[in-house]
Write a protein that holds these residues in place. Structure first.
Motif, PDB file in Angstrom:
ATOM      1  N   TRP A  77      56.488  80.394  56.397  1.00  0.00           N
ATOM      2  CA  TRP A  77      56.893  80.032  55.055  1.00  0.00           C
ATOM      3  C   TRP A  77      55.780  79.535  54.134  1.00  0.00           C
ATOM      4  N   SER A  78      54.595  79.264  54.650  1.00  0.00           N
ATOM      5  CA  SER A  78      53.550  78.712  53.796  1.00  0.00           C
ATOM      6  C   SER A  78      53.230  79.659  52.636  1.00  0.00           C
ATOM      7  N   PHE A  79      53.135  79.076  51.445  1.00  0.00           N
ATOM      8  CA  PHE A  79      52.908  79.867  50.235  1.00  0.00           C
ATOM      9  C   PHE A  79      51.899  79.157  49.358  1.00  0.00           C
ATOM     10  N   THR A  80      50.989  79.921  48.783  1.00  0.00           N
ATOM     11  CA  THR A  80      50.009  79.373  47.846  1.00  0.00           C
ATOM     12  C   THR A  80      50.082  80.135  46.528  1.00  0.00           C
ATOM     13  N   LEU A  81      50.298  79.413  45.463  1.00  0.00           N
ATOM     14  CA  LEU A  81      50.332  79.995  44.120  1.00  0.00           C
ATOM     15  C   LEU A  81      48.904  80.284  43.674  1.00  0.00           C
ATOM     16  N   SER A  82      48.652  81.510  43.241  1.00  0.00           N
ATOM     17  CA  SER A  82      47.301  81.855  42.788  1.00  0.00           C
ATOM     18  C   SER A  82      47.056  81.331  41.382  1.00  0.00           C
ATOM     19  N   GLU A  83      45.803  81.282  40.999  1.00  0.00           N
ATOM     20  CA  GLU A  83      45.429  80.857  39.654  1.00  0.00           C
ATOM     21  C   GLU A  83      46.062  81.772  38.608  1.00  0.00           C
ATOM     22  N   ALA A  84      46.035  83.072  38.869  1.00  0.00           N
ATOM     23  CA  ALA A  84      46.614  84.022  37.910  1.00  0.00           C
ATOM     24  C   ALA A  84      48.122  83.838  37.790  1.00  0.00           C
ATOM     25  N   GLU A  85      48.794  83.572  38.912  1.00  0.00           N
ATOM     26  CA  GLU A  85      50.240  83.362  38.874  1.00  0.00           C
ATOM     27  C   GLU A  85      50.598  82.081  38.130  1.00  0.00           C
ATOM     28  N   SER A  86      49.837  81.019  38.381  1.00  0.00           N
ATOM     29  CA  SER A  86      50.043  79.765  37.665  1.00  0.00           C
ATOM     30  C   SER A  86      49.874  79.961  36.166  1.00  0.00           C
ATOM     31  N   ALA A  87      48.812  80.641  35.783  1.00  0.00           N
ATOM     32  CA  ALA A  87      48.559  80.892  34.365  1.00  0.00           C
ATOM     33  C   ALA A  87      49.649  81.767  33.762  1.00  0.00           C
ATOM     34  N   GLY A  88      50.166  82.717  34.546  1.00  0.00           N
ATOM     35  CA  GLY A  88      51.205  83.604  34.045  1.00  0.00           C
ATOM     36  C   GLY A  88      52.502  82.875  33.743  1.00  0.00           C
ATOM     37  N   ILE A  89      52.893  81.946  34.637  1.00  0.00           N
ATOM     38  CA  ILE A  89      54.093  81.145  34.382  1.00  0.00           C
ATOM     39  C   ILE A  89      53.908  80.304  33.123  1.00  0.00           C
ATOM     40  N   ASP A  90      52.771  79.639  33.042  1.00  0.00           N
ATOM     41  CA  ASP A  90      52.484  78.775  31.907  1.00  0.00           C
ATOM     42  C   ASP A  90      52.502  79.563  30.603  1.00  0.00           C
ATOM     43  N   ARG A  91      51.895  80.734  30.627  1.00  0.00           N
ATOM     44  CA  ARG A  91      51.830  81.573  29.422  1.00  0.00           C
ATOM     45  C   ARG A  91      53.224  82.050  29.018  1.00  0.00           C
ATOM     46  N   PHE A  92      54.039  82.438  30.008  1.00  0.00           N
ATOM     47  CA  PHE A  92      55.404  82.893  29.728  1.00  0.00           C
ATOM     48  C   PHE A  92      56.202  81.822  28.993  1.00  0.00           C
TER      49      PHE A  92
END
Length: 236
Positions: A77-92
């Motif tokens: 189950w371990s999951f790491t949010l990437s920098e691009a994914e973090s930025a994508g959520i924030d931008r959305f």
């Protein structure tokens, strides 16, 4: 009809059942949801087709499982949010999207700074906790009287798992609270982030809690507020 990208899945909860209840409830407000258990796949869909989605909903548990008591969960189950994914959520969100963060969403993404700023609170592994699933009392705050999500709602009893002692933003203004450990803890709040709107709803540990009549009304109103008029049309 509003379109909703849902990130579900994860351990320690029956997310398939609670997400099904959530999706059914949001459909009452004309929200069409597409659910993914793999957040990487969901966030790829968000990045590739951001204009397709009006709402992003997280009702899952996706984190690195760094605590010793979760060591047995890491391989699966371990999951790491990437920098691009973090930025994508924030931008959305900042460009006008709506974000509904349900229950374990405050634990997701290991306190990623952008994620925590959007939500207004995150799990603190040195302090945050919750009593066992059981009977709880939910009470509106003074601010609830003036907000369309909670206006006119009275306190209610449920069976749920109440998170507490979170790392809360100074400007967090609770709409609903529940008491344990000697203080009232926020369980619902709403905020504007850039041109978008965010609702963080800590209720709904399982399908029964998600389906509580008062909670279903809150979710319907949240969907209405997140996708309704009043958001800025100009990105920051």
């Amino acid at each position: 009809m509003a379109t909703n990208l849902v990130i579900s899945g994860g351990p320690l909860h029956e997310f398939a059942a609670s997400t099904a209840t959530l999706v059914d409830t949001l459909a009452d407000e004309g929200v069409s949801s597409t659910s993914f258990d793999d957040p990487h796949v969901a966030l790829e869909a968000l990045a590739e087709r951001p204009d397709t989605w009006d709402l992003l909903t997280v009702n899952g548990l996706h984190w690195q499982a760094g605590a010793d008591r979760h060591a047995h969960l890491r391989q699966e189950w371990s999951f790491t949010l990437s920098e691009a994914e973090s930025a994508g959520i924030d931008r959305f969100v900042r460009r006008g999207g709506g974000l509904l963060a349900c229950h374990a969403a405050v634990i997701c993404f290991d306190g990623d700074p952008r994620w925590a700023e959007c939500l207004g609170a995150s799990w603190d592994w040195d302090r945050s906790m919750h009593p066992p699933l059981g009977p709880v009392r939910i009470e509106p705050t003074a601010a609830a009287t003036d907000h369309p999500i909670t206006r006119g709602l009275e306190g209610f009893d449920s069976v749920d798992e109440i998170y507490g002692f979170l790392d809360e933003a100074p400007d967090l203004q609770p709409l609903l609270t529940s008491a344990h450990g000697g203080r009232d803890h926020p369980v619902l709040w709403a905020r504007s982030v850039g041109a978008g709107r965010v609702v963080t709803d800590l209720l709904g540990h399982d399908a029964a809690a998600m389906a509580h009549p008062c909670h279903r009304e809150i979710l319907r109103r949240a969907a209405r507020w997140l996708s309704g008029p009043g958001r800025s049309e100009t990105p920051p």
